[in-house]
Scaffold this active site. Structure first.
Site, PDB file in Angstrom:
ATOM      1  N   GLU A 153      -5.917   6.442  24.172  1.00  0.00           N
ATOM      2  CA  GLU A 153      -6.648   5.206  23.854  1.00  0.00           C
ATOM      3  C   GLU A 153      -5.728   4.057  23.431  1.00  0.00           C
ATOM      4  O   GLU A 153      -6.015   3.357  22.454  1.00  0.00           O
ATOM      5  CB  GLU A 153      -7.688   5.476  22.762  1.00  0.00           C
ATOM      6  N   TRP A 201      -6.302   0.469  18.023  1.00  0.00           N
ATOM      7  CA  TRP A 201      -6.617   1.055  16.709  1.00  0.00           C
ATOM      8  C   TRP A 201      -5.643   2.153  16.323  1.00  0.00           C
ATOM      9  O   TRP A 201      -5.607   2.567  15.178  1.00  0.00           O
ATOM     10  CB  TRP A 201      -8.052   1.577  16.674  1.00  0.00           C
ATOM     11  N   TYR A 227     -17.775   6.830  24.219  1.00  0.00           N
ATOM     12  CA  TYR A 227     -18.816   7.194  23.262  1.00  0.00           C
ATOM     13  C   TYR A 227     -19.961   6.187  23.402  1.00  0.00           C
ATOM     14  O   TYR A 227     -19.853   5.046  22.960  1.00  0.00           O
ATOM     15  CB  TYR A 227     -18.263   7.185  21.830  1.00  0.00           C
ATOM     16  N   GLU A 271     -12.680  12.570  26.333  1.00  0.00           N
ATOM     17  CA  GLU A 271     -13.522  12.632  25.142  1.00  0.00           C
ATOM     18  C   GLU A 271     -14.854  11.968  25.461  1.00  0.00           C
ATOM     19  O   GLU A 271     -14.889  10.876  26.029  1.00  0.00           O
ATOM     20  CB  GLU A 271     -12.903  11.877  23.957  1.00  0.00           C
TER      21      GLU A 271
END
Length: 333
Positions: free
Chosen positions: A182, A187, A244, A274
């Protein structure tokens, strides 16, 4: 008349069929080669089921009677900054055991920053892989070309993880390895300073592990659909994204598949590394969106009944299109 969606669906299924290429690591072990070929062989016809964390995988088995084919584990607690705070891990032992049971292992690395963890009430040390929890500057560390303390600490950390990967190599356990995930989100500290230092760090990780430590049991998994951040097909065996969505949405992310297909020029197997919600396997087949595998994240994402209802989970793991360790369609070891 073909619609844009039907044309895309036809293209996706056609390109997925028969996709075959060799490992980027020309010295890959026979089992690492076999693992990539196996994933390729399922691409377009079956979806390999994965579950992050052993306790959550066992929950799936207890509640469905079926074991996911892929176990996801984390190298996080082998990071030297974590070890300095007392972390311990059973990831390697779990991976070796799951391999002996016939399963596939996927390893991620939530890398605690090599230095400068803030360790405050708001940002405790164990949040140290997040950008906001560290003052470590990856661009600055890499610009020193090996002469600075932070650069040496980067190498120290990679070498520490290589020690653990060598244990898997010595046990002849092939793995799907997804480091530096990611990155474009910013982040995590490894993506906080833009694509250039990220790509440089990716090359260092690959070089240290394969060439310096002579470890070749790895199928290398990239994790971005942004062309500015993608390391390149010559540095990536399988291309993935993490996603997500809203709880209970089992859509198959056809637009995301198309984006990643464009980035890889349709030359790489694509997967969901994920997810919070499992994509509906029947919709995947109907819409011809052949993600090779999906890895449901642990704890509430698989257990709370909101992201994935227990009935949906049970139906999915017994679906003939879904590859599991011991269900209707079994993984081939």
């Amino acid at each position: 008349m073909f619609t844009r969606l039907s044309l895309f669906s036809l293209l996706a299924s056609t390109l997925a069929a028969g996709l075959s290429y060799d490992n980027i690591d020309k010295a890959a072990t026979p089992r690492a080669k076999e693992l990539l070929k196996y994933v390729q062989s399922q691409y377009g016809s079956h979806y390999i089921a994965g579950q992050q964390e052993l306790s959550s995988l066992e929950w799936v088995k207890e509640n469905t009677g079926v074991t996911p084919a892929i176990l996801g584990t984390d190298l996080m607690n082998y990071s030297p900054s974590g070890v300095a705070h007392g972390t311990k891990s059973q990831t390697i032992e779990q991976a070796i055991k799951f391999d002996k049971e016939g399963g596939i292992n996927a390893l991620v690395w939530h890398w605690y920053a090599p230095n400068c963890l803030l360790d405050t009430d708001k940002e405790p040390w164990y949040s140290g892989f997040y950008t906001k929890a560290t003052c470590f500057n990856v661009a600055s560390a890499l610009s020193r070309r090996g002469n600075g303390t932070d650069h040496r600490l980067l190498i120290r950390d990679i070498d520490a993880i290589a020690v653990q990967l060598k244990r898997l190599s010595d046990a002849d356990v092939p793995i799907l390895f997804r480091p530096l995930h990611e990155p474009e989100g910013g982040w995590f500290w490894w993506g906080a300073k833009g694509p250039a230092p990220f790509k440089k760090l990716w090359d260092i990780v690959y070089d240290r592990i394969t060439r310096v430590h002579n470890i070749h049991n790895i199928v290398w998994v990239c994790n971005t659909a942004d062309s500015k951040w993608y390391p390149g097909n010559d540095k990536c065996d399988i291309a993935t994204i993490d996603y997500y969505g809203d709880a209970g949405d089992h859509g198959v992310l056809g637009d995301k598949f198309h984006e990643l297909q464009n980035v890889t020029k349709s030359e790489r197997v694509l997967a969901l590394a994920e997810v919070g919600n499992i994509p509906d396997p029947e919709l995947q087949a109907k819409e011809h969106v052949p993600w090779a595998y999906w890895m449901t994240w642990n704890d509430e994402f698989i257990k709370d009944g909101k992201h994935n209802s227990q009935q949906f989970v049970k139906d999915t793991f017994h679906n003939k299109r879904v590859v599991t360790l011991d269900g209707t369609t079994k993984v081939k070891n």
